[in-house]
Design an enzyme around this catalytic site. Sequence first.
Site, PDB file in Angstrom:
ATOM      1  CB  CYS A 127      -0.944  -0.086   1.197  1.00 24.09           C
ATOM      2  SG  CYS A 127      -2.140   1.227   1.398  1.00 24.09           S
ATOM      3  CG  ASP A 188      -5.187  -1.904  -6.124  1.00 18.91           C
ATOM      4  OD1 ASP A 188      -5.920  -0.995  -5.693  1.00 18.91           O
ATOM      5  OD2 ASP A 188      -4.152  -2.268  -5.561  1.00 18.91           O
ATOM      6  CG  HIS A 220      -5.342  -1.685  -2.235  1.00 16.96           C
ATOM      7  ND1 HIS A 220      -4.419  -1.054  -3.033  1.00 16.96           N
ATOM      8  CD2 HIS A 220      -5.044  -1.332  -0.961  1.00 16.96           C
ATOM      9  CE1 HIS A 220      -3.604  -0.336  -2.277  1.00 16.96           C
ATOM     10  NE2 HIS A 220      -3.954  -0.495  -1.021  1.00 16.96           N
TER      11      HIS A 220
END
Lengths: 253, 90
Positions: A127, A188, A220
């Site tokens: 991330c 994502d 994600h």
Amino acid sequence: MYQTDQYEGMLAETVMYPGHQGQLINAYFARPLGAGPFPGLVVIHHLPGWDEWYRETTRKFAHHGYLAFSPNLYYRDGHGAPEDVAAKVRAAGGVADDQVMGDVAGALDYLRSLPYCSGKVGVFGTCSGGRHAFLAACRVKGFAAAVDCWGGRVVMSKDELTPKQPVAPVDYIADLSCPLLGIFGEEDQSPTPEQVDLLEQALKQHGKSYEFHRYPNAGHGFFYHNRANYRQAQAVDGWEKLFAFLARYLKNA
Amino acid sequence: MCTMIAQQIEINGSGKGTTGWFTLRQANISYDHPFNLPAEHALNIDFVNEALGPGARVAVELDERSARALAAAILEALAQAEHGGYLERP
């Protein structure tokens, strides 16, 4: 690969070390017991903070033979439950890239100073930590491998730049100084598949060593087993590729 | 920090946190990763008092439809209160 008759021991603890501008911050440090020498890995936590998943992941890297060192990037923002501290940082628009780079550079120096470190050190993140890992591989000299797991905002438009993130990480790509592994979910939203393609194009244009894996039916954070977006098969394969990559550049090189 | 969409406003109110009621001074509104809602992004509202530390927080995480409905309902309730002459203004 662990063998059943093999000795195994691990030490995992919080330590203090000098980060950005020499400021002392804390880090979670998990390492195999023994004289080594062991390769190192700076483990950069994600937006949800210096949380339990990152504790587990840091220990996982130690189990696989790495000196795994996870700095608390939110140390300066106060102390409390990781979620509460992370919420404060989220509201403030994150932490400044320069500060993170200072903390990561300090972590690299710390690891390389240890008598049981082989000197080969990588950087890993997911991330926002994936973005930071890519940025560190460009801006901090000395890493031997970098792993960017679904780092968003590596490719940024001009209107996305902020005082804390004044330069798109992809703009530093000429300075990328080690092989890069990228792991992404095709569903994502940040980074989008198009942004991953743009990053790959830039890597090719600059002749960089990289390896990208894009997973279908994954969005994600699909490694996060405590979240609804966990994807078991994709995560297992991703971890296998990740450990093979790290071994290639940090253990066998 | 995958969206960086965040706003902070100064507020005056009370919130009930894990240790009881406390004075609210700020509200942090973001559209970013939630901690608990099973979604990639959410409209997150943290009612906080920064002077009391990170733990002084009342948190909600809403999907887009819920957030829009909440905002509309707040404005509607205030409009009705104003129409009825109930608003207490300093």
